[in-house]
Design an enzyme around this catalytic site. Structure first.
Site, PDB file in Angstrom:
ATOM      1  N   ASP A 168       4.594  -1.364   6.285  1.00 30.95           N
ATOM      2  CA  ASP A 168       4.042  -2.550   5.615  1.00 30.95           C
ATOM      3  C   ASP A 168       3.138  -3.316   6.568  1.00 30.95           C
ATOM      4  OD1 ASP A 168       6.208  -2.009   3.984  1.00 30.95           O
ATOM      5  OD2 ASP A 168       7.403  -3.656   4.828  1.00 30.95           O
TER       6      ASP A 168
HETATM    7  N1  URA Z   1      10.912  -0.201   5.451  1.00 33.57           N
HETATM    8  C1  URA Z   1      10.260  -1.332   5.144  1.00 33.57           C
HETATM    9  O1  URA Z   1      10.795  -2.195   4.472  1.00 33.57           O
HETATM   10  N2  URA Z   1       9.019  -1.486   5.614  1.00 33.57           N
HETATM   11  C2  URA Z   1       8.400  -0.560   6.384  1.00 33.57           C
HETATM   12  O2  URA Z   1       7.251  -0.771   6.774  1.00 33.57           O
HETATM   13  C3  URA Z   1       9.093   0.596   6.681  1.00 33.57           C
HETATM   14  C4  URA Z   1      10.356   0.774   6.210  1.00 33.57           C
END
Ligand code: URA
Length: 232
Positions: free
Chosen positions: A104
């Site tokens: 993310d």
């Molecule tokens: N889980 C998440 O919530 N975000 C990420 O970027 C990777 C795994």
């Protein structure tokens, strides 16, 4: 053997149309002789471009320390992306350089980028169970009861039908944990904690398989051998 105009264009040096100008300017040699025919096929190992061997002609695999604030999507409208960290020429390659799974915008840490689609499929397939290790901080004290919940393989995320595969949760402090996942669902770590009543405040991926960031600073990357995960 690859056509010279295709080689130059696919490695991001110039367009296929511009390749003719590069050859006319004497910038490309094959076996030490200036090449003059863009349709000529050559082995990249025999080619020099401006006196240098072609840049990663067999493909790219990069280990990146993703900083916060960048997305893994190529869509301009989603905001600044991780590809902006790379040299211009790599951003013009075909096949395009893409991420192996996604982190993310608000997650930092170890991200792989590659132009090898077979590798993306192999490494993101839950079948292969590549462990990914995340360090999270959360907004409340963690209940040790979450450990068996994460491990059970029965945790259902909002809106999903298949429960999460068993995950290892290790408590590293009252509000800090290390989570090992073998799958990569959308916002998975955040949603798993949320199913357990906690909100993730910070999230960082420390490992991908056997790979670690080492001393790479946020925003930096280093190339990996293409066969890092076995023969390609
Ligand atoms: N889980 C998440 O919530 N975000 C990420 O970027 C990777 C795994």
């Amino acid at each position: 053997m690859r056509r010279l105009d295709q080689l130059l264009a696919n490695l991001g040096y110039c367009s296929r149309r511009e390749a003719r100008e590069w050859l006319d300017a004497g910038r490309v040699t094959v076996g030490g002789k200036v090449a003059d025919d863009v349709s000529r096929k050559a082995n990249p190992a025999d080619v020099l471009i401006d006196g240098e061997p072609p840049d990663h002609p067999d493909g790219l695999l990069l280990l990146v320390h993703k900083p916060l604030g960048l997305v893994c999507s190529h869509e301009e409208r989603e905001g600044p992306n991780v590809y902006s960290l790379l040299p211009e020429r790599w951003r013009r390659r075909n096949p395009v350089v893409t991420s192996v799974g996604r982190l993310d915008k608000d997650t930092s840490g170890l991200l792989l980028l590659t132009d090898q689609s077979a590798l993306v499929h192999r490494l993101t397939s839950p079948k292969h169970k590549v462990p990914k290790i995340y360090r999270a901080t959360v907004d409340r004290d963690l209940d040790p009861a979450l450990i068996p919940q994460f491990a059970a393989g029965t945790l259902l995320l909002a809106g999903e039908k298949e429960p999460c595969a068993p995950a290892l949760l290790e408590l590293a402090g009252p509000r800090e944990a290390v989570v090992t996942l073998t799958e990569g669902r959308y916002h998975q770590v955040r949603r798993m904690f949320s199913a357990g009543g906690a909100t993730v405040l910070t999230l960082h991926r420390e490992r991908f398989g056997d790979l670690v960031l080492g001393d790479l600073a946020p925003g930096q990357w280093r190339p990996l051998p293409l066969d890092t995960f076995g023969p390609v």
